[in-house]
Design an enzyme around this catalytic site. Structure first.
Site, PDB file in Angstrom:
ATOM      1  N   PHE A 209     -19.419  18.353 -13.471  1.00  0.00           N
ATOM      2  CA  PHE A 209     -19.512  19.227 -14.571  1.00  0.00           C
ATOM      3  C   PHE A 209     -20.438  18.685 -15.674  1.00  0.00           C
ATOM      4  O   PHE A 209     -20.645  17.244 -15.620  1.00  0.00           O
ATOM      5  CB  PHE A 209     -18.475  19.938 -15.178  1.00  0.00           C
ATOM      6  CG  PHE A 209     -17.444  18.934 -15.951  1.00  0.00           C
ATOM      7  CD1 PHE A 209     -16.670  18.134 -15.159  1.00  0.00           C
ATOM      8  CD2 PHE A 209     -17.442  18.658 -17.229  1.00  0.00           C
ATOM      9  CE1 PHE A 209     -16.053  16.852 -15.778  1.00  0.00           C
ATOM     10  CE2 PHE A 209     -16.714  17.713 -17.729  1.00  0.00           C
ATOM     11  CZ  PHE A 209     -16.084  16.806 -17.210  1.00  0.00           C
TER      12      PHE A 209
ATOM     13  N   LYS B 289     -12.860  18.975 -16.665  1.00  0.00           N
ATOM     14  CA  LYS B 289     -11.954  17.860 -16.773  1.00  0.00           C
ATOM     15  C   LYS B 289     -10.513  18.003 -16.213  1.00  0.00           C
ATOM     16  O   LYS B 289     -10.085  17.163 -15.360  1.00  0.00           O
ATOM     17  CB  LYS B 289     -11.521  17.787 -18.267  1.00  0.00           C
ATOM     18  CG  LYS B 289     -12.709  17.321 -19.187  1.00  0.00           C
ATOM     19  CD  LYS B 289     -11.723  17.340 -20.466  1.00  0.00           C
ATOM     20  CE  LYS B 289     -12.933  16.828 -21.716  1.00  0.00           C
ATOM     21  NZ  LYS B 289     -12.029  16.759 -23.183  1.00  0.00           N
TER      22      LYS B 289
ATOM     23  N   HIS C 247     -15.358   7.058 -16.047  1.00  0.00           N
ATOM     24  CA  HIS C 247     -14.681   6.874 -17.251  1.00  0.00           C
ATOM     25  C   HIS C 247     -13.372   7.366 -17.227  1.00  0.00           C
ATOM     26  O   HIS C 247     -12.450   6.987 -17.799  1.00  0.00           O
ATOM     27  CB  HIS C 247     -15.570   7.490 -18.485  1.00  0.00           C
ATOM     28  CG  HIS C 247     -16.029   8.871 -18.086  1.00  0.00           C
ATOM     29  ND1 HIS C 247     -16.357   9.258 -17.158  1.00  0.00           N
ATOM     30  CD2 HIS C 247     -15.970   9.960 -19.135  1.00  0.00           C
ATOM     31  CE1 HIS C 247     -16.630  10.725 -16.985  1.00  0.00           C
ATOM     32  NE2 HIS C 247     -16.346  11.115 -18.093  1.00  0.00           N
TER      33      HIS C 247
ATOM     34  N   ASN D  16     -10.738  22.647 -20.768  1.00  0.00           N
ATOM     35  CA  ASN D  16     -12.033  22.625 -20.074  1.00  0.00           C
ATOM     36  C   ASN D  16     -11.621  22.052 -18.469  1.00  0.00           C
ATOM     37  O   ASN D  16     -10.973  21.259 -18.323  1.00  0.00           O
ATOM     38  CB  ASN D  16     -12.691  21.039 -20.426  1.00  0.00           C
ATOM     39  CG  ASN D  16     -14.089  20.712 -19.530  1.00  0.00           C
ATOM     40  OD1 ASN D  16     -14.117  20.879 -18.492  1.00  0.00           O
ATOM     41  ND2 ASN D  16     -14.973  20.323 -20.283  1.00  0.00           N
TER      42      ASN D  16
ATOM     43  N   TYR E 296     -22.876  16.762 -18.034  1.00  0.00           N
ATOM     44  CA  TYR E 296     -24.024  16.006 -18.021  1.00  0.00           C
ATOM     45  C   TYR E 296     -24.060  15.324 -16.607  1.00  0.00           C
ATOM     46  O   TYR E 296     -24.864  14.197 -16.495  1.00  0.00           O
ATOM     47  CB  TYR E 296     -23.869  15.054 -19.258  1.00  0.00           C
ATOM     48  CG  TYR E 296     -24.164  15.525 -20.744  1.00  0.00           C
ATOM     49  CD1 TYR E 296     -25.309  16.245 -20.975  1.00  0.00           C
ATOM     50  CD2 TYR E 296     -22.936  15.964 -21.308  1.00  0.00           C
ATOM     51  CE1 TYR E 296     -25.415  16.887 -22.113  1.00  0.00           C
ATOM     52  CE2 TYR E 296     -22.922  16.505 -22.604  1.00  0.00           C
ATOM     53  CZ  TYR E 296     -24.448  17.111 -22.810  1.00  0.00           C
ATOM     54  OH  TYR E 296     -24.367  17.754 -23.961  1.00  0.00           O
ATOM     55  N   ASP E 297     -23.122  15.443 -15.898  1.00  0.00           N
ATOM     56  CA  ASP E 297     -23.073  14.638 -14.436  1.00  0.00           C
ATOM     57  C   ASP E 297     -24.501  14.720 -13.883  1.00  0.00           C
ATOM     58  O   ASP E 297     -24.940  13.647 -13.272  1.00  0.00           O
ATOM     59  CB  ASP E 297     -21.812  15.526 -13.498  1.00  0.00           C
ATOM     60  CG  ASP E 297     -20.537  14.740 -13.828  1.00  0.00           C
ATOM     61  OD1 ASP E 297     -20.578  13.582 -14.223  1.00  0.00           O
ATOM     62  OD2 ASP E 297     -19.744  15.526 -13.602  1.00  0.00           O
TER      63      ASP E 297
ATOM     64  N   ASP F  95     -10.607  13.093 -24.973  1.00  0.00           N
ATOM     65  CA  ASP F  95     -11.952  13.363 -25.799  1.00  0.00           C
ATOM     66  C   ASP F  95     -12.958  12.518 -25.013  1.00  0.00           C
ATOM     67  O   ASP F  95     -12.743  11.263 -24.745  1.00  0.00           O
ATOM     68  CB  ASP F  95     -11.773  13.165 -27.087  1.00  0.00           C
ATOM     69  CG  ASP F  95     -13.072  13.836 -27.682  1.00  0.00           C
ATOM     70  OD1 ASP F  95     -12.800  14.931 -27.891  1.00  0.00           O
ATOM     71  OD2 ASP F  95     -13.791  13.016 -28.479  1.00  0.00           O
TER      72      ASP F  95
ATOM     73  N   GLU G 157      -9.630  21.808 -34.551  1.00  0.00           N
ATOM     74  CA  GLU G 157     -10.977  21.443 -34.985  1.00  0.00           C
ATOM     75  C   GLU G 157     -11.015  19.915 -34.557  1.00  0.00           C
ATOM     76  O   GLU G 157     -10.258  18.976 -35.041  1.00  0.00           O
ATOM     77  CB  GLU G 157     -10.739  21.634 -36.555  1.00  0.00           C
ATOM     78  CG  GLU G 157     -12.158  21.745 -37.135  1.00  0.00           C
ATOM     79  CD  GLU G 157     -12.720  23.284 -36.538  1.00  0.00           C
ATOM     80  OE1 GLU G 157     -13.999  23.349 -35.973  1.00  0.00           O
ATOM     81  OE2 GLU G 157     -12.226  24.371 -36.771  1.00  0.00           O
TER      82      GLU G 157
HETATM   83  P1  ITT Z   1     -11.337  20.049 -24.687  1.00  0.00           P
HETATM   84  O1  ITT Z   1     -11.343  19.580 -26.084  1.00  0.00           O
HETATM   85  O2  ITT Z   1     -10.694  21.485 -24.622  1.00  0.00           O
HETATM   86  O3  ITT Z   1     -10.541  19.100 -23.682  1.00  0.00           O
HETATM   87  P2  ITT Z   1     -14.259  20.025 -24.266  1.00  0.00           P
HETATM   88  O4  ITT Z   1     -15.324  20.194 -23.197  1.00  0.00           O
HETATM   89  O5  ITT Z   1     -14.644  20.609 -25.797  1.00  0.00           O
HETATM   90  O6  ITT Z   1     -12.749  20.322 -23.811  1.00  0.00           O
HETATM   91  P3  ITT Z   1     -14.754  17.308 -25.380  1.00  0.00           P
HETATM   92  O7  ITT Z   1     -14.760  17.705 -26.807  1.00  0.00           O
HETATM   93  O8  ITT Z   1     -14.140  16.003 -25.032  1.00  0.00           O
HETATM   94  O9  ITT Z   1     -13.897  18.332 -24.613  1.00  0.00           O
HETATM   95  O10 ITT Z   1     -16.138  17.228 -24.891  1.00  0.00           O
HETATM   96  C1  ITT Z   1     -16.443  16.461 -23.742  1.00  0.00           C
HETATM   97  C2  ITT Z   1     -17.973  17.046 -23.353  1.00  0.00           C
HETATM   98  O11 ITT Z   1     -18.493  15.812 -22.867  1.00  0.00           O
HETATM   99  C3  ITT Z   1     -17.773  17.831 -22.175  1.00  0.00           C
HETATM  100  O12 ITT Z   1     -17.700  19.089 -22.319  1.00  0.00           O
HETATM  101  C4  ITT Z   1     -19.181  17.410 -21.408  1.00  0.00           C
HETATM  102  O13 ITT Z   1     -20.325  18.025 -21.906  1.00  0.00           O
HETATM  103  C5  ITT Z   1     -19.143  16.095 -21.516  1.00  0.00           C
HETATM  104  N1  ITT Z   1     -18.583  15.246 -20.346  1.00  0.00           N
HETATM  105  C6  ITT Z   1     -17.171  14.539 -20.722  1.00  0.00           C
HETATM  106  N2  ITT Z   1     -16.816  13.952 -19.618  1.00  0.00           N
HETATM  107  C7  ITT Z   1     -17.893  14.330 -18.437  1.00  0.00           C
HETATM  108  C8  ITT Z   1     -18.100  14.114 -17.286  1.00  0.00           C
HETATM  109  O14 ITT Z   1     -17.278  13.408 -16.623  1.00  0.00           O
HETATM  110  N3  ITT Z   1     -19.014  14.792 -16.516  1.00  0.00           N
HETATM  111  C9  ITT Z   1     -19.826  15.064 -17.218  1.00  0.00           C
HETATM  112  N4  ITT Z   1     -19.855  15.429 -18.583  1.00  0.00           N
HETATM  113  C10 ITT Z   1     -18.952  14.948 -19.168  1.00  0.00           C
END
Ligand code: ITT
Length: 196
Positions: free
Chosen positions: A154, A14, A182, A11, A156-157, A71, A42
């Site tokens: 990005f 992130k 967080h 991501n 849900y911000d 995560d 997975e």
């Molecule tokens: P990786 O597993 O490769 O790190 P991912 O996007 O699949 O990427 P997650 O499973 O941890 O990662 O999902 C996190 C989701 O939560 C992310 O895609 C956003 O939709 C949301 N999220 C997490 N942190 C956020 C933030 O700081 N601002 C907005 N949305 C956030």
């Protein structure tokens, strides 16, 4: 030469934040893409901790090096803490975030005031080649807004409104979000745990 540390994420949103928060003269953080690692993990865990550990361990085992993973997700109290660990998969991985965000706003149409409480959660896991694992958790509390606001960040911000600051995390400059987010809290805690 700077030591490379692998951060097991795909991501980009992130990764950008992680690089700013963990800026350090002695090491360089590399994403899975930078490191040329194409291992799909997975996310079968029921908690942020379980999934962060799954990701960090899988890449640690594949590379034989210490690996960090994140995560994270949005917990909305009114809808039983959804989307939670399914935040990335909510309505499908490829659904645009304006659609996902509007869906959450719509599901809260009857929720008022404190009923709209929500938070971002982030768990960072570190996995070591000897099997040791360390985790750190951070949260930021807010309420779900009535419309999307802000173009920073990005995911849900644009819908997590933080009353203390009078804006969504999507309206915050990156430096400000990182100070209170967080992810900022979890990463600074992890840095302490690892003595970095
Ligand atoms: P990786 O597993 O490769 O790190 P991912 O996007 O699949 O990427 P997650 O499973 O941890 O990662 O999902 C996190 C989701 O939560 C992310 O895609 C956003 O939709 C949301 N999220 C997490 N942190 C956020 C933030 O700081 N601002 C907005 N949305 C956030």
């Amino acid at each position: 030469m700077k030591k490379k540390i692998i951060f097991a994420t795909t991501n980009e949103g992130k990764m950008k934040e992680i690089r700013m928060i963990l800026d350090h003269p002695d090491f360089e953080l590399v994403s899975l893409k930078d490191a040329g690692i194409h291992v799909h993990v997975e996310e079968t865990g029921k908690t942020f901790e379980e999934n962060a550990i799954l990701k960090a361990k899988a890449i640690c085992e594949a590379t034989g090096e210490m690996v960090l993973a994140d995560d994270s997700g949005l917990e909305v109290d009114y809808i039983n803490k959804e989307p939670g660990v399914y935040s990335a998969r909510y309505m499908g991985e490829d659904t645009p975030y304006d659609v996902k965000n509007q869906s959450i706003i719509d599901r809260l149409k009857d929720a008022k005031g404190e009923e709209r409480s929500a938070r971002f959660v982030c768990v960072i896991a570190a996995a070591f080649p000897d099997g040791r694992v360390v985790t750190a958790r951070g949260t930021i509390e807010g309420v779900i807004g009535y419309e999307e606001k802000g173009t920073h960040g990005f995911g849900y911000d644009p819908i997590l409104y933080v009353p203390e600051y009078g804006m969504t995390t999507g309206e915050m400059e990156p430096e400000m979000k990182n100070q209170i987010s967080h992810r900022g809290k979890a990463l600074r805690q992890m840095r302490k745990e690892l003595g970095l």
